[in-house]
Motif scaffolding. Structure first.
Motif, PDB file in Angstrom:
ATOM      1  N   LEU A 188      -2.929 -31.271 -24.869  1.00 30.99           N
ATOM      2  CA  LEU A 188      -2.230 -30.217 -24.195  1.00 30.99           C
ATOM      3  C   LEU A 188      -1.395 -30.785 -23.153  1.00 30.99           C
ATOM      4  O   LEU A 188      -1.403 -31.830 -22.873  1.00 30.99           O
ATOM      5  CB  LEU A 188      -3.515 -29.585 -23.282  1.00 30.99           C
ATOM      6  N   ASP A 189      -0.399 -29.958 -22.821  1.00 33.13           N
ATOM      7  CA  ASP A 189       0.446 -30.178 -21.805  1.00 33.13           C
ATOM      8  C   ASP A 189      -0.147 -30.413 -20.387  1.00 33.13           C
ATOM      9  O   ASP A 189      -0.476 -29.268 -19.624  1.00 33.13           O
ATOM     10  CB  ASP A 189       1.773 -29.260 -21.737  1.00 33.13           C
ATOM     11  N   GLY A 210       0.305 -35.514 -18.022  1.00 30.69           N
ATOM     12  CA  GLY A 210       1.013 -36.057 -19.341  1.00 30.69           C
ATOM     13  C   GLY A 210       0.316 -35.167 -20.493  1.00 30.69           C
ATOM     14  O   GLY A 210      -0.323 -34.287 -20.064  1.00 30.69           O
ATOM     15  N   GLU A 211       0.119 -35.934 -21.758  1.00 32.13           N
ATOM     16  CA  GLU A 211      -0.775 -35.017 -22.862  1.00 32.13           C
ATOM     17  C   GLU A 211      -2.169 -35.525 -22.617  1.00 32.13           C
ATOM     18  O   GLU A 211      -2.695 -36.511 -22.386  1.00 32.13           O
ATOM     19  CB  GLU A 211       0.032 -35.910 -24.116  1.00 32.13           C
ATOM     20  N   VAL A 212      -2.804 -34.359 -22.527  1.00 32.93           N
ATOM     21  CA  VAL A 212      -4.336 -34.441 -22.304  1.00 32.93           C
ATOM     22  C   VAL A 212      -4.807 -34.279 -23.661  1.00 32.93           C
ATOM     23  O   VAL A 212      -4.712 -33.173 -24.294  1.00 32.93           O
ATOM     24  CB  VAL A 212      -4.531 -33.341 -21.361  1.00 32.93           C
ATOM     25  N   VAL A 249      -9.024 -39.102 -18.622  1.00 32.05           N
ATOM     26  CA  VAL A 249      -8.757 -37.595 -18.504  1.00 32.05           C
ATOM     27  C   VAL A 249      -8.755 -36.643 -19.846  1.00 32.05           C
ATOM     28  O   VAL A 249      -8.251 -37.093 -20.831  1.00 32.05           O
ATOM     29  CB  VAL A 249      -7.285 -37.368 -17.963  1.00 32.05           C
ATOM     30  N   ILE A 250      -9.769 -35.912 -19.765  1.00 31.12           N
ATOM     31  CA  ILE A 250      -9.780 -35.094 -21.196  1.00 31.12           C
ATOM     32  C   ILE A 250      -9.977 -33.620 -20.994  1.00 31.12           C
ATOM     33  O   ILE A 250     -10.129 -33.264 -19.549  1.00 31.12           O
ATOM     34  CB  ILE A 250     -11.152 -35.840 -21.666  1.00 31.12           C
ATOM     35  N   ALA A 251     -10.073 -32.815 -21.847  1.00 34.70           N
ATOM     36  CA  ALA A 251     -10.051 -31.234 -21.578  1.00 34.70           C
ATOM     37  C   ALA A 251     -10.989 -30.674 -22.512  1.00 34.70           C
ATOM     38  O   ALA A 251     -11.570 -31.153 -23.572  1.00 34.70           O
ATOM     39  CB  ALA A 251      -8.685 -30.704 -21.984  1.00 34.70           C
ATOM     40  N   THR A 252     -11.585 -29.571 -22.068  1.00 37.27           N
ATOM     41  CA  THR A 252     -12.587 -28.743 -22.986  1.00 37.27           C
ATOM     42  C   THR A 252     -12.256 -27.340 -22.710  1.00 37.27           C
ATOM     43  O   THR A 252     -11.883 -26.886 -21.636  1.00 37.27           O
ATOM     44  CB  THR A 252     -14.059 -29.092 -22.467  1.00 37.27           C
ATOM     45  N   MET A 253     -12.406 -26.547 -23.874  1.00 41.22           N
ATOM     46  CA  MET A 253     -12.343 -25.004 -23.960  1.00 41.22           C
ATOM     47  C   MET A 253     -13.838 -24.619 -23.492  1.00 41.22           C
ATOM     48  O   MET A 253     -13.985 -23.288 -23.542  1.00 41.22           O
ATOM     49  CB  MET A 253     -11.829 -24.583 -25.306  1.00 41.22           C
ATOM     50  N   LYS A 254     -14.809 -25.340 -23.221  1.00 37.61           N
ATOM     51  CA  LYS A 254     -16.194 -25.020 -22.876  1.00 37.61           C
ATOM     52  C   LYS A 254     -16.348 -25.300 -21.585  1.00 37.61           C
ATOM     53  O   LYS A 254     -16.966 -26.226 -21.255  1.00 37.61           O
ATOM     54  CB  LYS A 254     -17.094 -25.509 -23.884  1.00 37.61           C
ATOM     55  N   PRO A 255     -16.105 -24.405 -20.484  1.00 36.62           N
ATOM     56  CA  PRO A 255     -16.069 -24.643 -19.155  1.00 36.62           C
ATOM     57  C   PRO A 255     -17.408 -25.007 -18.515  1.00 36.62           C
ATOM     58  O   PRO A 255     -18.531 -24.628 -19.062  1.00 36.62           O
ATOM     59  CB  PRO A 255     -15.512 -23.637 -18.355  1.00 36.62           C
ATOM     60  N   PRO A 256     -17.534 -25.772 -17.520  1.00 37.57           N
ATOM     61  CA  PRO A 256     -18.720 -25.920 -16.597  1.00 37.57           C
ATOM     62  C   PRO A 256     -19.410 -24.820 -15.885  1.00 37.57           C
ATOM     63  O   PRO A 256     -18.267 -23.647 -15.934  1.00 37.57           O
ATOM     64  CB  PRO A 256     -18.383 -27.021 -15.877  1.00 37.57           C
ATOM     65  N   LEU A 306      -3.060 -23.871 -20.411  1.00 37.50           N
ATOM     66  CA  LEU A 306      -2.136 -25.044 -20.742  1.00 37.50           C
ATOM     67  C   LEU A 306      -1.675 -25.036 -22.252  1.00 37.50           C
ATOM     68  O   LEU A 306      -2.632 -24.451 -23.004  1.00 37.50           O
ATOM     69  CB  LEU A 306      -3.039 -26.539 -20.824  1.00 37.50           C
ATOM     70  N   GLU A 307      -0.585 -25.386 -22.602  1.00 39.78           N
ATOM     71  CA  GLU A 307      -0.075 -25.255 -23.723  1.00 39.78           C
ATOM     72  C   GLU A 307      -0.660 -26.449 -24.627  1.00 39.78           C
ATOM     73  O   GLU A 307      -0.479 -27.548 -24.479  1.00 39.78           O
ATOM     74  CB  GLU A 307       1.430 -25.080 -23.999  1.00 39.78           C
ATOM     75  N   VAL A 308      -0.717 -25.993 -26.020  1.00 37.85           N
ATOM     76  CA  VAL A 308      -1.090 -26.871 -26.977  1.00 37.85           C
ATOM     77  C   VAL A 308       0.207 -27.453 -27.519  1.00 37.85           C
ATOM     78  O   VAL A 308       1.123 -26.819 -28.227  1.00 37.85           O
ATOM     79  CB  VAL A 308      -2.003 -26.358 -28.170  1.00 37.85           C
TER      80      VAL A 308
END
Length: 221
Positions: A35-36, A41-43, A72-79, A23-25
Motif C-alpha cells: 500500500l501507498d 513508504g510502501e506498507v 510497519v504492516i497493514a491489515t484489512m481486519k481492524p482491531p 490507502l491505494e494498492v
C-alpha cells in the motif's frame, strides 16, 4: 456503534500508525500486496490480512501497526479500537514488563506498569485508552485513562446531537460515560430504560452542559 471519529480523514503527510485509512494498492506480490503509506513508504499488506479480492490501483481501508518484529504492516481486519479511542479490552497475558491486551490483532497491545491504574490480572477486562508513545513510537494502552479525558467546552455540542458513548462506571446518580472518546458525561439512573454493556459502544444524545461542567446525556430523543 462505531466511534464518531472520522477514521479515513488522515492525510498522507500525517502519522498513520495505529489508525485506519483509505490507502491505494500499488503492488501485488505472491505473499500479499503493498500500500501507498505516504511518508511510511510502501506498507506490506500480507495475504492473511486481506479481505476479499484487491487489485492494483484500488483503495482499501487498512489499519497500520507494528508487527511482532516492529515492522510497519497493514491489515484489512481492524482491531477493536485504535489510537485516540477508549475500549474495554481483555488481558491476554501478564509479564515482568507489563500486561498485553487482546485487541483483535495477531500482536497484542502493551500496557506498561507505569500506565496501569491497578496491577492488571490475566483474563480480566479493563477500560483503556490507546495512544502512541512519543518516546519510542510504540502503540500502547493506559488504564490511567482520566488523564486523556478533556473538559467539555461550551458550544461544542448542540442539544439533541447524537454522540457515541462507552460506559466508564456506575454511580449513585446513574452511569458515567465517555463521549466521542473525549469528554465525560452522565446518564441519570431514572432515565435508563435499557441494559447498557460496559464492553460495547452505545448511541446517546447530548442534553445540556451544567454550570459545573457536567455533561448530561439521554438514551432517547
Amino acid at each position: 456503534y462505531p466511534s464518531t471519529n472520522n477514521r479515513n480523514s488522515y492525510p498522507r503527510s500525517r502519522n498513520l500508525i495505529g489508525r485506519s485509512s483509505e490507502l491505494e494498492v500499488i503492488k501485488r506480490v505472491e505473499f500479499g500486496g503493498y500500500l501507498d503509506g505516504g511518508d511510511l513508504g510502501e506498507v506490506l499488506l500480507p495475504t492473511r490480512n486481506i479481505r476479499g479480492e484487491v487489485e492494483v490501483g484500488e483503495e482499501v481501508e487498512a489499519f497500520i501497526y507494528y508487527d511482532s518484529e516492529d515492522r510497519v504492516i497493514a491489515t484489512m481486519k481492524p482491531p477493536v479500537a485504535q489510537v485516540g479511542e477508549f475500549a474495554f479490552l481483555k488481558v491476554a497475558e501478564t509479564t515482568k514488563f507489563g500486561a498485553f491486551l487482546d485487541w483483535g490483532l495477531d500482536k497484542h497491545l502493551f500496557v506498561p506498569f507505569a500506565e496501569q491504574h491497578t496491577r492488571m490480572q490475566s483474563g480480566r477486562r479493563y477500560l483503556v485508552y490507546i495512544f502512541q508513545n512519543q518516546r519510542d513510537k510504540r502503540l500502547v494502552a493506559s488504564s490511567k485513562y482520566n488523564k486523556f479525558i478533556e473538559d467539555a467546552p461550551r458550544n461544542k455540542l448542540k442539544p439533541r446531537q447524537e454522540v457515541s458513548i462507552i460506559i466508564e462506571s456506575e454511580t449513585e446518580l446513574g452511569v458515567k460515560a465517555i463521549i466521542n472518546n473525549r469528554w465525560l458525561g452522565l446518564l441519570y439512573r431514572d432515565e435508563i430504560f435499557q441494559k447498557l454493556r460496559f464492553v460495547q459502544r452505545h448511541k446517546s444524545w447530548y442534553k445540556r452542559l451544567r454550570d459545573y461542567g457536567k455533561v448530561e446525556l439521554s438514551l432517547s430523543f
